[in-house]
Design an enzyme around this catalytic site. Structure first.
Site, PDB file in Angstrom:
ATOM      1  N   CYS A  19     -20.630  63.143  21.604  1.00  0.00           N
ATOM      2  CA  CYS A  19     -21.890  62.608  21.501  1.00  0.00           C
ATOM      3  C   CYS A  19     -22.370  61.421  22.398  1.00  0.00           C
ATOM      4  O   CYS A  19     -23.115  60.834  22.637  1.00  0.00           O
ATOM      5  CB  CYS A  19     -22.604  62.545  20.066  1.00  0.00           C
ATOM      6  SG  CYS A  19     -22.778  64.050  19.162  1.00  0.00           S
TER       7      CYS A  19
ATOM      8  N   HIS B 169     -28.379  57.218  20.269  1.00  0.00           N
ATOM      9  CA  HIS B 169     -27.952  58.914  20.082  1.00  0.00           C
ATOM     10  C   HIS B 169     -28.833  59.124  18.951  1.00  0.00           C
ATOM     11  O   HIS B 169     -28.620  58.687  17.967  1.00  0.00           O
ATOM     12  CB  HIS B 169     -26.419  58.983  19.859  1.00  0.00           C
ATOM     13  CG  HIS B 169     -26.225  60.130  19.581  1.00  0.00           C
ATOM     14  ND1 HIS B 169     -26.476  61.334  20.449  1.00  0.00           N
ATOM     15  CD2 HIS B 169     -25.342  60.793  18.713  1.00  0.00           C
ATOM     16  CE1 HIS B 169     -25.945  62.393  19.920  1.00  0.00           C
ATOM     17  NE2 HIS B 169     -25.379  62.120  18.778  1.00  0.00           N
TER      18      HIS B 169
ATOM     19  N   ASN C 204     -30.186  67.056  17.794  1.00  0.00           N
ATOM     20  CA  ASN C 204     -28.946  66.391  18.439  1.00  0.00           C
ATOM     21  C   ASN C 204     -28.532  67.308  19.334  1.00  0.00           C
ATOM     22  O   ASN C 204     -27.945  68.236  19.182  1.00  0.00           O
ATOM     23  CB  ASN C 204     -27.909  66.471  17.278  1.00  0.00           C
ATOM     24  CG  ASN C 204     -26.625  65.533  17.738  1.00  0.00           C
ATOM     25  OD1 ASN C 204     -26.733  65.287  19.009  1.00  0.00           O
ATOM     26  ND2 ASN C 204     -25.700  65.227  16.970  1.00  0.00           N
TER      27      ASN C 204
HETATM   28  O1  UT7 Z   1     -23.895  63.477  16.664  1.00  0.00           O
HETATM   29  C1  UT7 Z   1     -22.589  63.028  16.403  1.00  0.00           C
HETATM   30  C2  UT7 Z   1     -21.967  63.327  15.417  1.00  0.00           C
HETATM   31  N1  UT7 Z   1     -22.566  64.093  14.157  1.00  0.00           N
HETATM   32  C3  UT7 Z   1     -23.371  63.060  13.142  1.00  0.00           C
HETATM   33  O2  UT7 Z   1     -23.840  62.060  13.457  1.00  0.00           O
HETATM   34  C4  UT7 Z   1     -23.816  63.756  12.070  1.00  0.00           C
HETATM   35  C5  UT7 Z   1     -23.506  62.913  10.669  1.00  0.00           C
HETATM   36  N2  UT7 Z   1     -23.910  63.441   9.515  1.00  0.00           N
HETATM   37  C6  UT7 Z   1     -25.189  63.829   8.890  1.00  0.00           C
HETATM   38  O3  UT7 Z   1     -26.052  63.802   9.742  1.00  0.00           O
HETATM   39  C7  UT7 Z   1     -25.293  64.573   7.674  1.00  0.00           C
HETATM   40  O4  UT7 Z   1     -23.988  64.299   7.026  1.00  0.00           O
HETATM   41  C8  UT7 Z   1     -25.778  65.902   7.518  1.00  0.00           C
HETATM   42  C9  UT7 Z   1     -27.271  66.048   7.965  1.00  0.00           C
HETATM   43  C10 UT7 Z   1     -24.751  66.744   8.641  1.00  0.00           C
HETATM   44  C11 UT7 Z   1     -25.796  66.473   6.015  1.00  0.00           C
HETATM   45  O5  UT7 Z   1     -26.536  65.567   5.419  1.00  0.00           O
HETATM   46  P1  UT7 Z   1     -26.017  64.768   3.884  1.00  0.00           P
HETATM   47  O6  UT7 Z   1     -26.931  64.116   3.361  1.00  0.00           O
HETATM   48  O7  UT7 Z   1     -24.564  64.069   4.487  1.00  0.00           O
HETATM   49  O8  UT7 Z   1     -25.335  65.940   3.051  1.00  0.00           O
HETATM   50  P2  UT7 Z   1     -24.056  66.461   2.519  1.00  0.00           P
HETATM   51  O9  UT7 Z   1     -23.068  67.076   3.482  1.00  0.00           O
HETATM   52  O10 UT7 Z   1     -23.715  65.240   1.643  1.00  0.00           O
HETATM   53  O11 UT7 Z   1     -24.685  67.312   1.169  1.00  0.00           O
HETATM   54  C12 UT7 Z   1     -25.452  66.914   0.028  1.00  0.00           C
HETATM   55  C13 UT7 Z   1     -25.926  68.234  -0.614  1.00  0.00           C
HETATM   56  C14 UT7 Z   1     -25.074  69.330  -0.771  1.00  0.00           C
HETATM   57  O12 UT7 Z   1     -25.173  69.783  -2.090  1.00  0.00           O
HETATM   58  P3  UT7 Z   1     -24.472  69.475  -3.260  1.00  0.00           P
HETATM   59  O13 UT7 Z   1     -23.016  69.538  -3.278  1.00  0.00           O
HETATM   60  O14 UT7 Z   1     -24.865  68.002  -3.583  1.00  0.00           O
HETATM   61  O15 UT7 Z   1     -25.077  70.591  -4.380  1.00  0.00           O
HETATM   62  C15 UT7 Z   1     -24.892  70.459   0.079  1.00  0.00           C
HETATM   63  O16 UT7 Z   1     -24.567  71.505   0.062  1.00  0.00           O
HETATM   64  O17 UT7 Z   1     -26.892  68.987   0.257  1.00  0.00           O
HETATM   65  C16 UT7 Z   1     -26.430  70.142   0.592  1.00  0.00           C
HETATM   66  N3  UT7 Z   1     -26.816  70.677   1.657  1.00  0.00           N
HETATM   67  C17 UT7 Z   1     -28.063  71.256   2.060  1.00  0.00           C
HETATM   68  N4  UT7 Z   1     -29.165  71.581   1.187  1.00  0.00           N
HETATM   69  C18 UT7 Z   1     -29.966  72.030   1.973  1.00  0.00           C
HETATM   70  C19 UT7 Z   1     -26.102  70.315   2.998  1.00  0.00           C
HETATM   71  N5  UT7 Z   1     -26.923  70.910   4.234  1.00  0.00           N
HETATM   72  C20 UT7 Z   1     -28.099  71.367   3.557  1.00  0.00           C
HETATM   73  C21 UT7 Z   1     -29.072  72.070   4.101  1.00  0.00           C
HETATM   74  N6  UT7 Z   1     -30.071  72.531   3.252  1.00  0.00           N
HETATM   75  N7  UT7 Z   1     -29.235  72.305   5.454  1.00  0.00           N
END
Ligand code: UT7
Length: 334
Positions: A116, A256, A286
């Site tokens: 990225c 970004h 992204n």
């Molecule tokens: O481009 C350069 C590199 N990439 C980035 O910069 C991306 C950086 N990361 C992020 O933007 C975020 O971490 C994500 C958008 C990928 C994920 O968001 P998050 O708030 O960090 O979610 P998480 O992975 O901590 O998950 C929180 C909860 C989990 O459920 P439990 O375990 O709390 O019950 C996940 O299973 O949200 C759940 N979850 C979802 N729920 C509904 C994860 N993805 C989804 C989804 N829809 N799409």
């Protein structure tokens, strides 16, 4: 002797027609429009459809639009650098294909892989060729067909990525506008949080790697999120301090587009008012190396000659950094 600086003197982009909305993703994985929008700021992203359509298709279109807009011949281009992690082929470089298809017969080129941060790394690299006087016209392209390496059963990763490409022209600046300074960083220890497990020389493609779904992006979202917030915010603050600037001196943050919350945290850290923070993440998601040139393309009309701009990115690898530049033209005149 007068210093030669490298300025962006034109920008163009290309996004594919197909719109993959949050609503459509709701039918593919267990997610909701509300979750995606509130956690990332994304409503929809573009997908390049069609057999044999690689990243070069979007890069070529972006470069052709740039050449048309600037009314310059492809024969005048010295160098084309393509930042991408989704090259058409393992080799030759996507840049080779782009140079050929746009008719840049006098140019040479290469691909640059920094995930990225790819566009950021390519822009600073291309600028060196201008600053040394070696080249007069360099095109920097950032483009990725992320849909080719995304696992559309992995709900935490597939929702953020999309396809697109943007291109800028770099030329020597008579008034020393353009790129003023930059700080770039890498940390290979970050690999485990964001990478593609197979397909390289360490784990070449075979039936087993395909069966184990190892040709897709592997991302530990939260770990990347934390590093991205810290990395982008810290490096942007460090760059401002190094140049004795504060948020009040900056007109625009071109960051970004990975997650709205990461961009907002960076802006807050350098004390930038919200109206100076540019975003189009809601429409394209992204696009990896594509986000920054696409953002400049969308907001070009707002930029005025002399505006101080901070460009900042964080990506897999880990790679990150920031550039401080002075915008070189009034867009309405171009
Ligand atoms: O481009 C350069 C590199 N990439 C980035 O910069 C991306 C950086 N990361 C992020 O933007 C975020 O971490 C994500 C958008 C990928 C994920 O968001 P998050 O708030 O960090 O979610 P998480 O992975 O901590 O998950 C929180 C909860 C989990 O459920 P439990 O375990 O709390 O019950 C996940 O299973 O949200 C759940 N979850 C979802 N729920 C509904 C994860 N993805 C989804 C989804 N829809 N799409």
């Amino acid at each position: 002797m007068k210093k030669i600086t490298a300025s962006i003197t034109g920008v163009a982009g290309y996004i594919p027609d197909y719109i993959l909305s949050n609503k459509e993703l709701e039918k593919m994985v267990d997610t909701t429009d509300e979750w995606i929008l509130s956690r990332t700021g994304i409503s929809e992203r573009r997908i390049l459809k069609g057999e044999g359509q690689g990243t070069s298709v979007m890069c070529i279109e972006a470069v052709n639009r740039l050449l048309d807009k600037k009314k310059i011949s492809p024969l005048d281009i010295d160098l084309i650098i393509v930042a991408t992690v989704t090259p058409d082929y393992e080799f030759p470089s996507t840049s080779n294909i782009v140079c050929d298809k746009v008719g840049a017969k006098n140019a040479w080129g290469y691909d640059l892989s920094a995930a990225c941060s790819g566009f950021l790394f390519a822009l600073t690299t291309g600028a060196q060729f201008i600053e040394t006087g070696r080249c007069k016209k360099v095109i920097i392209v950032g483009g990725d067909k992320m849909s080719s390496i995304i696992d559309y059963t992995d709900r935490s990763t597939c929702i953020i990525f999309g396809d697109g490409a943007g291109a800028v022209l770099l030329e020597p600046d008579p008034e020393e506008l353009g790129i003023q300074d930059f700080i770039l960083k890498t940390d290979g220890a970050g690999i485990k949080h964001l990478y593609m497990k197979a397909g390289g020389s360490a784990y070449p493609s075979c039936r087993e790697t395909v069966d184990k779904r190892e040709h897709f992006v592997y991302q530990e979202g939260q770990a990347v999120f934390k590093s991205a917030v810290k990395g982008m915010a810290d490096v942007s603050a460090e760059l401002l301090e190094k140049n004795k600037l504060t948020g009040a001196d900056i007109q625009w943050l071109v960051a970004h587009q990975a997650n709205k919350r990461i961009i907002e945290a960076t802006a807050e850290r350098i004390q930038l008012a919200p109206e100076k923070v540019l975003m189009n993440i809601q429409r394209y998601g992204n696009t990896t190396a594509g986000t920054i040139p696409l953002l400049m393309w969308d907001y070009e009309q707002k930029f005025k000659k002399g505006d101080n701009i901070v460009i900042s990115a964080f990506g897999g690898g880990f790679t990150w950094g920031a550039i401080y530049l002075k915008w070189a033209y009034n867009s309405q005149n171009k």
